[in-house]
Design a protein around this motif. Structure first.
Motif, mmCIF file in Angstrom:
data_model
loop_
_atom_site.group_PDB
_atom_site.id
_atom_site.type_symbol
_atom_site.label_atom_id
_atom_site.label_comp_id
_atom_site.label_asym_id
_atom_site.label_seq_id
_atom_site.Cartn_x
_atom_site.Cartn_y
_atom_site.Cartn_z
ATOM 1 N N MET A 79 22.376 22.759 7.786
ATOM 2 C CA MET A 79 20.991 23.212 8.505
ATOM 3 C C MET A 79 20.673 24.460 7.643
ATOM 4 S SD MET A 79 20.356 21.288 11.024
ATOM 5 C CE MET A 79 19.164 22.394 11.890
ATOM 6 N N GLN A 80 21.682 25.280 7.127
ATOM 7 C CA GLN A 80 21.329 26.422 6.393
ATOM 8 C C GLN A 80 20.641 25.940 5.031
ATOM 9 O OE1 GLN A 80 24.436 29.111 5.917
ATOM 10 N NE2 GLN A 80 23.221 30.758 5.057
ATOM 11 N N GLY A 81 20.828 24.674 4.750
ATOM 12 C CA GLY A 81 20.263 24.119 3.397
ATOM 13 C C GLY A 81 18.833 23.589 3.795
ATOM 14 N N HIS A 82 18.522 23.731 5.018
ATOM 15 C CA HIS A 82 17.052 23.759 5.411
ATOM 16 C C HIS A 82 16.416 25.035 5.960
ATOM 17 C CE1 HIS A 82 16.821 18.843 5.344
ATOM 18 N NE2 HIS A 82 18.200 19.192 5.559
ATOM 19 N N SER A 83 17.056 26.110 5.573
ATOM 20 C CA SER A 83 16.701 27.287 5.858
ATOM 21 C C SER A 83 16.655 27.570 7.182
ATOM 22 C CB SER A 83 15.323 27.563 5.288
ATOM 23 O OG SER A 83 15.292 27.600 4.087
ATOM 24 N N ILE A 84 17.744 26.999 8.054
ATOM 25 C CA ILE A 84 17.967 27.175 9.361
ATOM 26 C C ILE A 84 19.292 27.832 9.633
ATOM 27 C CG2 ILE A 84 17.794 26.320 11.700
ATOM 28 C CD1 ILE A 84 15.843 24.233 10.895
ATOM 29 N N HIS A 85 19.572 28.985 10.181
ATOM 30 C CA HIS A 85 20.820 29.629 10.175
ATOM 31 C C HIS A 85 21.373 29.544 11.565
ATOM 32 C CE1 HIS A 85 19.600 31.218 6.097
ATOM 33 N NE2 HIS A 85 18.470 31.309 6.926
ATOM 34 N N CYS A 86 22.995 29.645 11.520
ATOM 35 C CA CYS A 86 23.535 29.641 12.805
ATOM 36 C C CYS A 86 23.984 30.942 12.860
ATOM 37 C CB CYS A 86 24.734 28.394 12.655
ATOM 38 S SG CYS A 86 25.639 28.553 14.274
ATOM 39 N N ILE A 87 23.804 31.549 13.972
ATOM 40 C CA ILE A 87 24.342 32.649 14.474
ATOM 41 C C ILE A 87 25.663 32.698 15.442
ATOM 42 C CG2 ILE A 87 22.963 33.459 16.298
ATOM 43 C CD1 ILE A 87 22.538 36.153 15.108
ATOM 44 N N ALA A 88 25.724 31.632 16.084
ATOM 45 C CA ALA A 88 26.765 31.653 17.086
ATOM 46 C C ALA A 88 26.924 29.849 17.360
ATOM 47 C CB ALA A 88 26.572 32.371 18.515
ATOM 48 N N SER A 89 28.464 29.712 17.626
ATOM 49 C CA SER A 89 28.568 28.390 18.130
ATOM 50 C C SER A 89 29.924 28.442 18.900
ATOM 51 C CB SER A 89 29.234 27.619 16.859
ATOM 52 O OG SER A 89 30.049 27.894 16.035
ATOM 53 N N THR A 96 0.824 -1.275 0.019
ATOM 54 C CA THR A 96 0.045 -0.080 0.124
ATOM 55 C C THR A 96 0.792 1.278 -0.040
ATOM 56 O OG1 THR A 96 -1.675 -1.194 1.359
ATOM 57 C CG2 THR A 96 -1.769 1.171 1.248
ATOM 58 N N PRO A 97 0.551 2.107 -0.727
ATOM 59 C CA PRO A 97 1.323 3.515 -0.851
ATOM 60 C C PRO A 97 1.326 3.879 0.711
ATOM 61 C CG PRO A 97 -0.229 3.279 -2.629
ATOM 62 C CD PRO A 97 -0.540 2.380 -1.709
ATOM 63 N N ALA A 98 2.338 4.069 1.185
ATOM 64 C CA ALA A 98 2.549 4.653 2.601
ATOM 65 C C ALA A 98 3.004 6.038 2.645
ATOM 66 C CB ALA A 98 3.541 3.556 3.272
ATOM 67 N N ALA A 99 2.621 6.513 3.890
ATOM 68 C CA ALA A 99 3.179 7.922 4.259
ATOM 69 C C ALA A 99 4.660 7.880 4.241
ATOM 70 C CB ALA A 99 2.227 8.565 5.225
ATOM 71 N N SER A 100 5.151 9.066 3.837
ATOM 72 C CA SER A 100 6.743 9.128 4.189
ATOM 73 C C SER A 100 6.935 9.144 5.691
ATOM 74 C CB SER A 100 7.116 10.318 3.508
ATOM 75 O OG SER A 100 6.832 10.156 2.051
ATOM 76 N N ALA A 101 8.073 8.587 6.126
ATOM 77 C CA ALA A 101 8.291 8.612 7.413
ATOM 78 C C ALA A 101 9.937 8.326 7.748
ATOM 79 C CB ALA A 101 7.845 7.250 8.354
ATOM 80 N N PRO A 102 10.456 9.394 8.351
ATOM 81 C CA PRO A 102 9.934 10.621 8.807
ATOM 82 C C PRO A 102 9.840 11.489 7.556
ATOM 83 C CG PRO A 102 12.041 10.393 9.669
ATOM 84 C CD PRO A 102 11.999 9.058 8.781
ATOM 85 N N ALA A 103 8.660 12.238 7.437
ATOM 86 C CA ALA A 103 8.480 13.364 6.552
ATOM 87 C C ALA A 103 8.634 14.579 7.040
ATOM 88 C CB ALA A 103 7.247 13.050 5.846
ATOM 89 N N PRO A 104 9.240 15.693 6.422
ATOM 90 C CA PRO A 104 9.387 16.954 6.816
ATOM 91 C C PRO A 104 8.179 17.710 7.235
ATOM 92 C CG PRO A 104 9.922 16.913 4.588
ATOM 93 C CD PRO A 104 9.937 15.465 4.933
ATOM 94 N N PRO A 105 7.853 18.381 8.307
ATOM 95 C CA PRO A 105 6.766 18.975 8.467
ATOM 96 C C PRO A 105 6.229 20.045 7.561
ATOM 97 C CG PRO A 105 8.140 18.788 10.305
ATOM 98 C CD PRO A 105 9.000 18.382 9.298
ATOM 99 N N PRO A 106 5.098 20.549 7.410
ATOM 100 C CA PRO A 106 4.636 21.456 6.165
ATOM 101 C C PRO A 106 5.140 22.992 6.337
ATOM 102 C CG PRO A 106 2.765 21.040 7.679
ATOM 103 C CD PRO A 106 3.897 20.113 8.177
ATOM 104 N N LEU A 107 5.747 23.244 7.659
ATOM 105 C CA LEU A 107 6.256 24.476 7.996
ATOM 106 C C LEU A 107 7.194 25.044 6.582
ATOM 107 C CD1 LEU A 107 5.790 26.883 9.545
ATOM 108 C CD2 LEU A 107 8.104 26.003 11.059
ATOM 109 N N LYS A 108 7.029 26.128 6.063
ATOM 110 C CA LYS A 108 7.765 26.783 5.237
ATOM 111 C C LYS A 108 8.728 27.784 5.863
ATOM 112 C CE LYS A 108 6.198 24.484 1.754
ATOM 113 N NZ LYS A 108 6.916 23.166 1.259
#
Length: 836
Positions: free
Chosen positions: A762-772, A703-715
């Motif tokens: 993480m920047q490839g996922h639009s999440i940016h690092c400001i300090a480390s 059966t075509p299954a839902a992707s797991a784990p799939a990225p949430p819909p937040l843009k």
């Protein structure tokens, strides 16, 4: 009618100046009293000086009254002198110009008739710590070292060391070290001798690497005449000075055994000293001197036992803890030595928790065949203690003793009685210990399982206790009638279970139970595998997928892997290596013993434990990379559906592994899943009869299954920008909307060797690092992201522990309703880090 405006205003409190007017008034009053010898003038000065000091203490700038304070210091009142010196020392360090004004009156006071004033003035003069004024220190220091007052000579000896730290060349050129050495060998006052010794050690230690002459002088401190000179006078020294002498003697190498016995005879009475520091320093010296003399070394252990136990029972809680820490170290090296004194380590009701915890460790360490019954009986009394942490530690102590093979029969009975107390924390700790006992003593499984089977799984809440209970359900499924059904109830609450450890144990236990009782467990196993493969946690997902492939490939192999023959565990891993313990023993009478780790592990940055992060982002290194400079991380997702195929199926279908497609997890529908009754037929025969594993367990991979784990819909906005100042301001203003802990894959941890790759990923996922920042095993990152449709910002504090593969995450958001969606997206992005 309202009162006049001037009547409604309250005058400022005298202790809180309203502005410059208060300081100006003080300045005027001080100037009027300067040089005044009228009766009561000193009392008036005292009040004004107190005001100045109080203002200075609360942070008000009173440097404008500097000259007036100096002028008012022309008095013989020691109280005024002390306050004036305190004021001068506070402002002179940061104001060299003002410091120059103090030189004349301090040099004048250094020649005062009162030795107390001479000493105070000399101490203040040396404490100015202004490099441009060192030339003014040489004369007063030379006079101070020859002063008739022991107090002044004592201050001068420390002043030479202060001068050395300001200007080493000036100190050496003035020949102060030679003067200190002469004073040390000839002065009658022991505190002067101690100060000279302390100053010389520090000066010559610093100079030893620069000049051969200083190195010889440092060796001269360890000469036999000087060592015996100090030992013969040690009873005259203060406690601090005695510790200084004992530390020096510990570095001395005696020429023969006779000299060793001479030193020990001279210091024998120091073991009876009331000060714990002196006793511990003496013990350290005795043990070092006799390391090569086995018989004498053993006698030293016998000799030091009574003084240490006395200090534990008569001192403050802090002293008891410090001495107990050293006792624990000695017990680990010679357990039999203190086995007959175990009653001294019983806990008292009024002792603080940290002392009780250490005493429990002592009782565990000294337990042997002769005293186990008494110790365990005492520990069982603590289990009912109102102090829950101590009750937990008591149960662990009983378990440790049992694992040492002392009177196991009685201890197992005691542990099983704990389960009948019906206290959640007691049950939790006991279950964990019963699991360890069963691993080492499988012969006790019948008695233990009989009691554990009566425990309701609903009363077990702590993750480690749940994991232990589930382990026993899987390991002894054939002896526990309700095991499949209890496991099924856990699986039904899979989504509510937060602990990945529990879910991992649940997968393994269900597999084991399936091989022992297949008809009753097949439905539960299907549900567990489906939930595990769809699980967001990478380890759970991988284990479920591994079990599924094993079952699909070969059922016999799967049984050998998951359910091998039981083997008793003989030795549990020790938390510390013998090398580390030896290093701690070498640093006896230091903080290393209290921290239970060598000094380099808490002094050197690269060896520190958990990295101490500040809440302020400014303490971390800025690691911002613009979106233009960072290459977006290429997300390569394995075709897990393809990976689900066995090797033979791939060969038959000619399918190749494609890394470009998204993976689909198998679905499990409890309502439509067929229940295949195997009765007594082995699972292998059922499969050989043509029953596919998917049908057997109620799985549906077609059966075509839902992707797991799939990225949430937040843009998210890929080009989001935020400067460090705004980030810091928002971080302080916003409250924490979500705090979570989850695991990161070992591949991701391995990829952290180059932290910049994580920032690009993480920047490839639009999440940016400001300090480390941080060092192994803890790395800390601050990320930010913005919604694509508006300017709502998400701020993230992320601490990654590479040793435990755990991530601690805190999220602050402008729109808190979207925090969960962003958390899912962040965890999804992090789960892909390091994956091929």
């Amino acid at each position: 009618m309202a009162p006049p405006a001037h009547q409604t205003q309250r005058s400022p409190s005298p202790s809180q100046p309203s502005g410059r007017s208060e300081v100006s008034d003080l300045k005027l009053q001080l100037r009027q009293l300067a040089g005044s010898r009228a009766p009561g003038a000193d009392d008036s000065k005292r009040e004004l000086f107190k005001k100045v000091i109080s203002y200075m203490t609360i942070g008000i700038d009173v440097s404008s009254v500097f000259s007036e304070m100096v002028m008012c210091s022309a008095t013989s009142d020691i109280v005024l002198k002390k306050m004036c010196y305190l004021y001068v020392g506070n402002y002179a360090k940061n104001n060299p110009d003002l410091a120059l004004l103090t030189i004349n009156f301090l040099q004048r006071d250094c020649k005062d008739q009162d030795p107390m004033i001479r000493g105070l003035a000399l101490r203040s003069l040396c404490s100015l710590r202004v490099a441009n004024l060192v030339e003014y220190l040489v004369g007063p220091l030379g006079s101070g070292l020859k002063d008739g007052s022991a107090y002044v000579r004592m201050v001068a000896a420390v002043g030479v060391l202060k001068l050395y730290h300001i200007s080493a060349s000036t100190c050496i050129d003035a020949d102060f070290p030679a003067m200190l050495k002469h004073l040390m060998l000839n002065d009658r006052d022991t505190q002067v001798v101690a100060n000279c010794l302390s100053a010389l050690r520090e000066i010559w230690s610093s100079e030893a690497s620069l000049s051969e002459e200083a190195s010889k002088e440092l060796d001269g401190l360890l000469s036999k005449p000087l060592i015996y000179y100090l030992l013969n006078r040690i009873r005259e020294f203060s406690e601090w000075a005695q510790c200084l002498v004992l530390e020096l003697v510990a570095k001395y190498v005696p020429s023969d055994s006779n000299e060793i016995f001479d030193i020990m005879n001279l210091l024998e009475d120091r073991l009876q000293h009331a000060n714990s520091a002196v006793v511990l320093a003496t013990i350290k010296l005795f043990m070092q001197l006799t390391l090569s003399m086995t018989d004498v070394h053993q006698q030293v252990y016998e000799r030091i036992k009574a003084p240490l136990i006395t200090l534990v029972s008569t001192g403050s809680p802090e002293q008891s803890y410090a001495v107990l820490s050293h006792l624990h170290l000695l017990v680990m090296r010679a357990p039999m030595l203190f086995s007959s004194d175990y009653k001294h380590f019983y806990c008292h009701y009024n002792e603080p928790s940290y002392v009780k915890k250490l005493k429990l460790e002592m009782l565990t360490a000294v337990a042997n065949e002769n005293n186990t019954y008494e110790i365990v009986t005492e520990l069982c009394e603590y289990v009912a203690n109102v102090d829950i942490p101590i009750a937990r530690e008591s149960i662990r102590a009983v378990g440790k003793i049992a694992l040492q093979q002392y009177d196991v029969n009685a201890i197992v009975d005691r542990l099983l009685q704990f389960l009948e107390m019906e206290k959640d924390y007691v049950t939790a700790e006991t279950l964990v210990l019963v699991k360890d006992l069963l691993r080492k003593y499988p012969q006790w499984s019948h008695d233990c399982i009989a009691v554990v089977g009566n425990i309701s799984s609903k009363n077990v809440h702590e993750p480690k206790a749940k994991a232990a209970l589930i382990w026993m359900l899987g390991e002894y499924a054939q002896d526990m009638v309700d095991a499949p059904y209890i496991l099924e109830s856990f699986i039904e609450n899979w989504e509510e279970e937060d602990s990945a450890e529990v879910r991992l144990h649940l997968l393994t236990a269900t597999m084991k139970c399936f091989f022992r009782r297949p008809p009753e467990t097949q439905k539960a196993l299907g549900a567990a595998l489906a939930a595990g493969i769809a699980d967001f946690h990478q380890d759970v997902h991988d284990r479920a997928l591994f079990y599924y492939r094993l079952l699909q490939h070969n059922i016999s192999t799967a049984e050998r892997v998951v359910n091998p023959p039981k083997q008793a565990v003989s030795v549990f891993a020790d938390t510390q290596s013998s090398e580390i313990k030896d290093r701690i023993f070498d640093e006896f009478n230091s903080l290393s013993v209290l921290y239970q780790k060598p000094s380099f592990m808490f002094t050197d940055k690269e060896h520190r434990g958990p990295f101490a992060f500040s809440d302020e982002r400014g303490n971390l290194s800025i690691g911002v990379e613009s979106a233009d400079n960072v290459v977006p991380a290429q997300r390569v997702e394995a075709n897990d559906k393809d990976l689900l195929l066995s090797t033979s199926e791939k060969e038959e279908s000619g399918t190749t592994v494609n890394n470009g497609a998204a993976y689909s997890a198998p679905l499990y529908d409890a309502a439509s899943a067929p229940l295949v009754a195997l009765d007594t037929q082995p699972v292998a025969q059922a499969l050989q009869a043509g029953l596919a594993i998917d049908d057997l367990l109620g799985l549906n991979l077609t059966t075509p299954a839902a992707s797991a784990p799939a990225p949430p819909p937040l843009k998210l906005n890929a080009k989001a920008a935020l400067d460090p100042g705004t980030f810091q301001q928002k971080w302080r203003q916003l409250s924490i909307s979500m705090s979570q802990e989850f695991s990161v894959s070992p591949q991701g941890v391995a990829a952290l060797t180059t932290p910049q790759t994580l920032l690009r990923h993480m920047q490839g996922h639009s999440i940016h690092c400001i300090a480390s920042g941080g060092q192994a095993p803890n790395f800390k990152y601050f990320f930010f992201a913005q919604k694509a449709e508006d300017t709502s910002t998400f701020l993230v504090e992320c601490i990654i522990n590479t040793s435990s593969c755990k991530v601690q995450m805190k999220i602050k958001a402008d729109d808190q309703s979207a925090s969960q969606a962003f958390s899912d997206l962040f965890q999804f992005a992090l789960s892909k880090f390091g994956m091929p």
